[in-house]
Design an enzyme around this catalytic site. Structure first.
Site, PDB file in Angstrom:
ATOM      1  N   THR A  86      -1.912  28.669 -20.398  1.00 54.67           N
ATOM      2  CA  THR A  86      -1.846  27.484 -19.539  1.00 54.67           C
ATOM      3  C   THR A  86      -2.233  26.218 -20.301  1.00 54.67           C
ATOM      4  O   THR A  86      -2.986  26.275 -21.284  1.00 54.67           O
ATOM      5  CB  THR A  86      -2.797  27.650 -18.338  1.00 54.67           C
ATOM      6  OG1 THR A  86      -2.894  26.426 -17.606  1.00 54.67           O
ATOM      7  CG2 THR A  86      -4.205  28.019 -18.799  1.00 54.67           C
ATOM      8  N   ASP A  87      -1.749  25.085 -19.814  1.00 53.45           N
ATOM      9  CA  ASP A  87      -2.158  23.805 -20.405  1.00 53.45           C
ATOM     10  C   ASP A  87      -3.596  23.443 -20.062  1.00 53.45           C
ATOM     11  O   ASP A  87      -4.193  22.559 -20.688  1.00 53.45           O
ATOM     12  CB  ASP A  87      -1.216  22.669 -19.975  1.00 53.45           C
ATOM     13  CG  ASP A  87      -1.153  22.449 -18.469  1.00 53.45           C
ATOM     14  OD1 ASP A  87      -1.806  23.191 -17.712  1.00 53.45           O
ATOM     15  OD2 ASP A  87      -0.424  21.538 -18.048  1.00 53.45           O
ATOM     16  N   GLU A  88      -4.192  24.127 -19.098  1.00 54.99           N
ATOM     17  CA  GLU A  88      -5.554  23.786 -18.686  1.00 54.99           C
ATOM     18  C   GLU A  88      -6.592  24.059 -19.771  1.00 54.99           C
ATOM     19  O   GLU A  88      -7.707  23.532 -19.710  1.00 54.99           O
ATOM     20  CB  GLU A  88      -5.917  24.507 -17.390  1.00 54.99           C
ATOM     21  CG  GLU A  88      -5.046  24.072 -16.222  1.00 54.99           C
ATOM     22  CD  GLU A  88      -5.563  24.552 -14.883  1.00 54.99           C
ATOM     23  OE1 GLU A  88      -6.799  24.573 -14.701  1.00 54.99           O
ATOM     24  OE2 GLU A  88      -4.739  24.898 -14.020  1.00 54.99           O
ATOM     25  N   TYR A  99     -11.863  29.274 -14.898  1.00 51.68           N
ATOM     26  CA  TYR A  99     -10.513  29.780 -15.143  1.00 51.68           C
ATOM     27  C   TYR A  99     -10.008  29.372 -16.515  1.00 51.68           C
ATOM     28  O   TYR A  99      -9.604  30.206 -17.327  1.00 51.68           O
ATOM     29  CB  TYR A  99      -9.548  29.292 -14.058  1.00 51.68           C
ATOM     30  CG  TYR A  99      -8.097  29.388 -14.480  1.00 51.68           C
ATOM     31  CD1 TYR A  99      -7.542  30.620 -14.808  1.00 51.68           C
ATOM     32  CD2 TYR A  99      -7.299  28.245 -14.583  1.00 51.68           C
ATOM     33  CE1 TYR A  99      -6.210  30.722 -15.225  1.00 51.68           C
ATOM     34  CE2 TYR A  99      -5.977  28.341 -14.996  1.00 51.68           C
ATOM     35  CZ  TYR A  99      -5.436  29.574 -15.320  1.00 51.68           C
ATOM     36  OH  TYR A  99      -4.138  29.661 -15.738  1.00 51.68           O
ATOM     37  N   LYS A 129      -9.157  31.605 -19.942  1.00 55.14           N
ATOM     38  CA  LYS A 129      -7.844  31.619 -20.597  1.00 55.14           C
ATOM     39  C   LYS A 129      -7.961  31.134 -22.042  1.00 55.14           C
ATOM     40  O   LYS A 129      -7.286  31.651 -22.935  1.00 55.14           O
ATOM     41  CB  LYS A 129      -6.849  30.764 -19.828  1.00 55.14           C
ATOM     42  CG  LYS A 129      -6.390  31.374 -18.517  1.00 55.14           C
ATOM     43  CD  LYS A 129      -5.649  32.696 -18.714  1.00 55.14           C
ATOM     44  CE  LYS A 129      -4.286  32.507 -19.350  1.00 55.14           C
ATOM     45  NZ  LYS A 129      -3.565  33.811 -19.480  1.00 55.14           N
TER      46      LYS A 129
END
Length: 355
Positions: free
Chosen positions: A132-134, A158, A162
């Site tokens: 993810t870009d997060e 989260y 990741k």
């Protein structure tokens, strides 16, 4: 054949359906079937002999050792993850267990399997990890988009989990030579998305005349990627990506959250008008979530220039396809909206009184 983990979830199920529709080779689809994994997502595959579903946890290495020995896949595509930020804030333990420990266990199984392959099969094997870009943190209003070399700065349990899984994947390539690929995508939307995420939540609340809860001022910015475009990008990376590399996947559609909600209301107004009033009348502002990142944006130059991929859907066309899908699949919606799901929604939003 390929082995897909998390293939009964939102993005994973879309990928499996897309893969087989595009003429891909058989798939062994492995999913733990937590609240977000749903076999109904795969109903369209029916009795397709190219698809085999296995219920298993990526944390069970013995199960994966057996699956890899039996099916001998040329690639593993790992979608398996806990993915909802609000749930990670409320209960981070599951995110640590699945996203970090589970990825480690899967990597160990893959390393043992890959190490025993003969030269040709060993050279062509790939482990593709979907992220993810997060993991990159938050951007300022005028900052350039995230690139593959942007330093990691995760801000939620989260995204931290990741980020840790991404680092493990990278380490297994540099330490053991495992031929890995990592993709970091922007916000996905489309069919089969569990209705805790922004777009399906707003669609379903609007259709039921419920409030449309917008966090804070609604000015948070996300880059929106239609899930079908994401699936095509993953196929492209698997086919042409360079082992050990990272590829950012974005939809070229930066939108403020409030813009997204307005667009949804207007699309629903055209496709399913309210008997009285407009859908925008349902918008309410609620307390922001802790540590809410202000802006994400993906710079997808690398995948475009090196692999030739670009998204085909605009935000407007993808949104209309998504709204139509939810309108046409009321039975699927009713099935996934279990008592457990409703209880979580009530708990999460009850703590955020109207601002």
């Amino acid at each position: 054949m390929i082995l897909v983990t998390g293939g009964a979830g939102f993005i994973g199920s879309n990928f499996v359906i897309d893969w087989l529709a595009a003429g891909g080779e058989p798939v062994v689809n492995v999913d733990k079937l937590t609240y977000a994994g749903n076999l109904a997502n795969l109903a369209s595959l029916g009795a397709d002999p190219r698809h085999r579903f296995v219920r298993a946890d990526i944390g069970e290495q013995s199960a994966f050792d057996a699956l890899l020995a039996e099916h001998r896949p040329r690639a593993i595509v790992n979608f398996a993850a806990e993915s909802h930020v609000d749930r990670s804030i409320d209960g981070p333990g599951d995110f640590i267990e699945t996203n970090i420990t589970g990825t480690y266990t899967l990597l160990e199984a893959a390393r043992a399997y890959w190490g025993a392959l003969e030269d040709g099969a060993k050279a062509s094997f790939r482990f593709l990890h979907v992220s993810t870009d997060e993991v990159y943190g938050s951007l300022g209003e005028t900052d350039p988009g995230f690139t593959e070399t942007t330093p990691y700065a995760p801000n939620s349990p989260y995204s931290a989990s990741k980020a840790a899984s991404d680092h493990l994947v990278r380490a297994y390539h540099h330490t053991y030579g495992l031929p890995v690929l990592t993709t970091n995508c922007s916000n996905n939307y489309g069919p089969y998305q569990f209705p805790e995420k922004l777009i399906p939540l707003m669609i379903l609340n609007a259709l039921e005349g419920k409030p449309l809860p917008v966090y804070g001022d609604g000015m948070q910015v996300r880059d929106w990627l239609y899930v079908g475009d994401h699936c095509t990008a993953i196929r492209t990376v698997l086919a042409k990506g360079r082992a050990g590399d990272v590829y950012n996947i974005g939809g070229n559609s930066e939108k403020r959250n409030l813009e997204v909600v307005h667009a949804l209301c207007d699309t629903l107004g055209r496709l399913a008008p309210r008997a009285a009033g407009g859908y925008r009348d349902l918008i309410t502002y609620v307390k922001d979530r802790p540590g809410h990142d202000r802006r994400y944006a993906i710079d997808a130059t690398k995948i475009r220039t090196e692999l030739g991929w670009t998204p085909t859907e605009t935000f407007e066309s993808g949104l209309e396809r998504t709204v139509r899908w939810y309108l046409d699949n009321a039975a699927w919606v009713a099935e996934v909206r279990s008592g457990a799901y409703r209880q979580w929604i009530e708990t999460n939003y009850a703590e955020r009184a109207q601002a």
